[in-house]
Design a protein around this motif. Sequence first.
Motif, PDB file in Angstrom:
ATOM      1  N   ARG A  90    -102.213  28.739 -52.452  1.00 42.49           N
ATOM      2  CA  ARG A  90    -103.317  28.138 -51.716  1.00 42.49           C
ATOM      3  C   ARG A  90    -104.065  27.153 -52.609  1.00 42.49           C
ATOM      4  O   ARG A  90    -104.128  27.316 -53.811  1.00 42.49           O
ATOM      5  CB  ARG A  90    -104.268  29.229 -51.207  1.00 42.49           C
ATOM      6  N   PHE A  91    -104.635  26.155 -51.972  1.00 40.93           N
ATOM      7  CA  PHE A  91    -105.260  25.080 -52.733  1.00 40.93           C
ATOM      8  C   PHE A  91    -106.468  24.560 -51.976  1.00 40.93           C
ATOM      9  O   PHE A  91    -106.435  24.405 -50.760  1.00 40.93           O
ATOM     10  CB  PHE A  91    -104.247  23.947 -52.950  1.00 40.93           C
ATOM     11  N   THR A  92    -107.545  24.297 -52.714  1.00 41.04           N
ATOM     12  CA  THR A  92    -108.733  23.682 -52.138  1.00 41.04           C
ATOM     13  C   THR A  92    -108.871  22.281 -52.705  1.00 41.04           C
ATOM     14  O   THR A  92    -108.964  22.098 -53.915  1.00 41.04           O
ATOM     15  CB  THR A  92    -109.995  24.506 -52.439  1.00 41.04           C
ATOM     16  N   ASP A  93    -108.850  21.314 -51.827  1.00 38.77           N
ATOM     17  CA  ASP A  93    -108.947  19.906 -52.212  1.00 38.77           C
ATOM     18  C   ASP A  93    -110.385  19.433 -52.065  1.00 38.77           C
ATOM     19  O   ASP A  93    -111.012  19.641 -51.029  1.00 38.77           O
ATOM     20  CB  ASP A  93    -108.028  19.077 -51.311  1.00 38.77           C
ATOM     21  N   GLU A  94    -110.898  18.812 -53.113  1.00 36.40           N
ATOM     22  CA  GLU A  94    -112.234  18.204 -53.070  1.00 36.40           C
ATOM     23  C   GLU A  94    -112.047  16.704 -53.233  1.00 36.40           C
ATOM     24  O   GLU A  94    -111.674  16.245 -54.298  1.00 36.40           O
ATOM     25  CB  GLU A  94    -113.112  18.745 -54.218  1.00 36.40           C
ATOM     26  N   SER A  95    -112.273  15.949 -52.165  1.00 35.28           N
ATOM     27  CA  SER A  95    -112.099  14.504 -52.272  1.00 35.28           C
ATOM     28  C   SER A  95    -113.235  13.783 -51.549  1.00 35.28           C
ATOM     29  O   SER A  95    -113.437  13.947 -50.360  1.00 35.28           O
ATOM     30  CB  SER A  95    -110.751  14.059 -51.710  1.00 35.28           C
ATOM     31  N   CYS A  96    -113.996  13.024 -52.343  1.00 38.53           N
ATOM     32  CA  CYS A  96    -115.077  12.186 -51.810  1.00 38.53           C
ATOM     33  C   CYS A  96    -116.049  12.985 -50.941  1.00 38.53           C
ATOM     34  O   CYS A  96    -116.412  12.567 -49.834  1.00 38.53           O
ATOM     35  CB  CYS A  96    -114.501  11.002 -51.050  1.00 38.53           C
ATOM     36  N   GLY A  97    -116.433  14.152 -51.455  1.00 36.55           N
ATOM     37  CA  GLY A  97    -117.455  14.945 -50.783  1.00 36.55           C
ATOM     38  C   GLY A  97    -116.966  15.842 -49.667  1.00 36.55           C
ATOM     39  O   GLY A  97    -117.763  16.510 -49.013  1.00 36.55           O
ATOM     40  N   VAL A  98    -115.665  15.871 -49.422  1.00 35.87           N
ATOM     41  CA  VAL A  98    -115.104  16.719 -48.369  1.00 35.87           C
ATOM     42  C   VAL A  98    -114.216  17.785 -49.004  1.00 35.87           C
ATOM     43  O   VAL A  98    -113.320  17.462 -49.786  1.00 35.87           O
ATOM     44  CB  VAL A  98    -114.288  15.890 -47.351  1.00 35.87           C
ATOM     45  N   SER A  99    -114.479  19.045 -48.656  1.00 36.71           N
ATOM     46  CA  SER A  99    -113.691  20.163 -49.182  1.00 36.71           C
ATOM     47  C   SER A  99    -112.724  20.647 -48.100  1.00 36.71           C
ATOM     48  O   SER A  99    -113.132  20.895 -46.958  1.00 36.71           O
ATOM     49  CB  SER A  99    -114.626  21.310 -49.602  1.00 36.71           C
ATOM     50  N   THR A 100    -111.447  20.768 -48.452  1.00 37.09           N
ATOM     51  CA  THR A 100    -110.426  21.161 -47.487  1.00 37.09           C
ATOM     52  C   THR A 100    -109.541  22.235 -48.088  1.00 37.09           C
ATOM     53  O   THR A 100    -109.024  22.077 -49.191  1.00 37.09           O
ATOM     54  CB  THR A 100    -109.544  19.954 -47.090  1.00 37.09           C
ATOM     55  N   ASP A 101    -109.370  23.337 -47.358  1.00 42.73           N
ATOM     56  CA  ASP A 101    -108.539  24.449 -47.809  1.00 42.73           C
ATOM     57  C   ASP A 101    -107.140  24.333 -47.215  1.00 42.73           C
ATOM     58  O   ASP A 101    -106.971  24.020 -46.028  1.00 42.73           O
ATOM     59  CB  ASP A 101    -109.148  25.786 -47.391  1.00 42.73           C
ATOM     60  N   TYR A 102    -106.147  24.618 -48.058  1.00 40.21           N
ATOM     61  CA  TYR A 102    -104.755  24.605 -47.618  1.00 40.21           C
ATOM     62  C   TYR A 102    -104.111  25.949 -47.941  1.00 40.21           C
ATOM     63  O   TYR A 102    -104.092  26.374 -49.090  1.00 40.21           O
ATOM     64  CB  TYR A 102    -103.974  23.494 -48.329  1.00 40.21           C
ATOM     65  N   SER A 103    -103.610  26.616 -46.915  1.00 37.54           N
ATOM     66  CA  SER A 103    -102.845  27.847 -47.125  1.00 37.54           C
ATOM     67  C   SER A 103    -101.358  27.594 -46.886  1.00 37.54           C
ATOM     68  O   SER A 103    -100.518  28.439 -47.162  1.00 37.54           O
ATOM     69  CB  SER A 103    -103.336  28.943 -46.181  1.00 37.54           C
ATOM     70  N   ALA A 104    -101.055  26.421 -46.364  1.00 39.78           N
ATOM     71  CA  ALA A 104     -99.664  26.012 -46.151  1.00 39.78           C
ATOM     72  C   ALA A 104     -99.608  24.486 -46.229  1.00 39.78           C
ATOM     73  O   ALA A 104    -100.603  23.804 -45.980  1.00 39.78           O
ATOM     74  CB  ALA A 104     -99.160  26.491 -44.792  1.00 39.78           C
ATOM     75  N   ALA A 105     -98.449  23.968 -46.577  1.00 41.05           N
ATOM     76  CA  ALA A 105     -98.289  22.518 -46.704  1.00 41.05           C
ATOM     77  C   ALA A 105     -98.322  21.848 -45.339  1.00 41.05           C
ATOM     78  O   ALA A 105     -97.766  22.371 -44.369  1.00 41.05           O
ATOM     79  CB  ALA A 105     -96.968  22.202 -47.396  1.00 41.05           C
ATOM     80  N   PRO A 106     -98.974  20.698 -45.225  1.00 41.97           N
ATOM     81  CA  PRO A 106     -98.928  19.934 -43.970  1.00 41.97           C
ATOM     82  C   PRO A 106     -97.487  19.588 -43.620  1.00 41.97           C
ATOM     83  O   PRO A 106     -96.648  19.394 -44.494  1.00 41.97           O
ATOM     84  CB  PRO A 106     -99.736  18.678 -44.286  1.00 41.97           C
ATOM     85  N   GLN A 107     -97.216  19.483 -42.328  1.00 42.24           N
ATOM     86  CA  GLN A 107     -95.863  19.181 -41.863  1.00 42.24           C
ATOM     87  C   GLN A 107     -95.756  17.822 -41.168  1.00 42.24           C
ATOM     88  O   GLN A 107     -94.666  17.306 -40.992  1.00 42.24           O
ATOM     89  CB  GLN A 107     -95.399  20.270 -40.882  1.00 42.24           C
ATOM     90  N   ARG A 108     -96.926  17.246 -40.780  1.00 43.84           N
ATOM     91  CA  ARG A 108     -96.910  15.992 -40.029  1.00 43.84           C
ATOM     92  C   ARG A 108     -97.998  15.068 -40.592  1.00 43.84           C
ATOM     93  O   ARG A 108     -99.117  15.024 -40.095  1.00 43.84           O
ATOM     94  CB  ARG A 108     -97.115  16.237 -38.532  1.00 43.84           C
ATOM     95  N   ALA A 109     -97.650  14.345 -41.630  1.00 42.82           N
ATOM     96  CA  ALA A 109     -98.622  13.512 -42.335  1.00 42.82           C
ATOM     97  C   ALA A 109     -98.567  12.061 -41.860  1.00 42.82           C
ATOM     98  O   ALA A 109     -97.507  11.536 -41.537  1.00 42.82           O
ATOM     99  CB  ALA A 109     -98.361  13.565 -43.837  1.00 42.82           C
ATOM    100  N   VAL A 110     -99.745  11.434 -41.842  1.00 36.51           N
ATOM    101  CA  VAL A 110     -99.862  10.007 -41.589  1.00 36.51           C
ATOM    102  C   VAL A 110    -100.636   9.388 -42.744  1.00 36.51           C
ATOM    103  O   VAL A 110    -101.668   9.916 -43.162  1.00 36.51           O
ATOM    104  CB  VAL A 110    -100.595   9.711 -40.260  1.00 36.51           C
TER     105      VAL A 110
END
Length: 340
Positions: free
Chosen positions: A46-66
């Motif tokens: 699991r990973f928590t991304d902090e980018s430009c003031g937004v925190s996003t938790d990932y428990s699985a890899a995205p499957q449909r990226a744009v």
Amino acid sequence: MNARTDHTSTRTRRMLCLAAAALTLVSAACGQAVSESSPSSSSAQRFTDESCGVSTDYSAAPQRAVTLTSNATETMLELGLQDKMVGTAYMRGRDIAPQYSEAYSKVPILSAEQPTMEQLLAASPDFVYAGYPDGFSEKTGHTRDQLRQKGIKTHLTPEACATSPVGVDSIYTELTTLGAIFGVRDRAQESVNALKQRVDAVKQRVGKDKPVSIFLYASGTDKALTAGGDSMANALIEAAGGTNIFADVNQRWPSVSWEQVSQRNPDIILIREEGTTPQYQSPSVTQKKQTLEGISAIASTTAMTQGRFATVTLSQLQPGPYSVDGIEYMAKQFHPEASS
């Protein structure tokens, strides 16, 4: 065999059976412990991304990226994630870096500009990634908050919101971050190592030479749009053996007067090439040179009197793996003797 011996033998067999049963229970318990530890092993990904003031938790890899910008697209392709991409956009007439062209051909193009919210949602993304601020804005109709409300996770390259100088290392950090989000950490580390080797090789070649002073000319006639100290362009110029004459301006892309350019007297004028197709390459490098030649305020600068110009593409100046190509290309122009 007497009764005493038979009794002793029976007792021994019972003890051996009990020991075997205990061992079985221990083994089963150990096996259960391993099984129960598996989820925690998974949760370690699991990973928590902090980018430009937004925190996003990932428990699985995205499957449909744009991806909404060229550098975001190239970062994904550098990591071999084209099969996870359901769309890309906003190349604005610029060619993808040559090393990614084959992989890029497999990714659907949603729009040459920024896609509308409708175009974006039609691709059913679960992850949207932009490499600079206008990827997410009210103007495009899809801010990060608007996408979050639709259950779509987002990432914005940290350089896009920088309020202090950034370094080439931030490119490596971005690859590491995307590697963690998509569960390709090893691939990300391989990419980081390879890119670092190339940058180090440039520094070794030009490191003994005195840095040349650089004025990056992006656009403008009354004033000049240039690279400030908070931009990735500033860091790339430095890595290529140059010194940005506006490195002390704490902005990403400030407008400056021609008198300021003259006072700082650059050795070389670095012209930003906008695109590769007629629709987006206006003004062209040739047209920009003509503009510069008509500015009397800078006529006496070293760069103008010696006719020293260099070029770099806009795509190479955006923070991403293609920026390393930009460093190599600029270094050859800044220090031709060291690069031969």
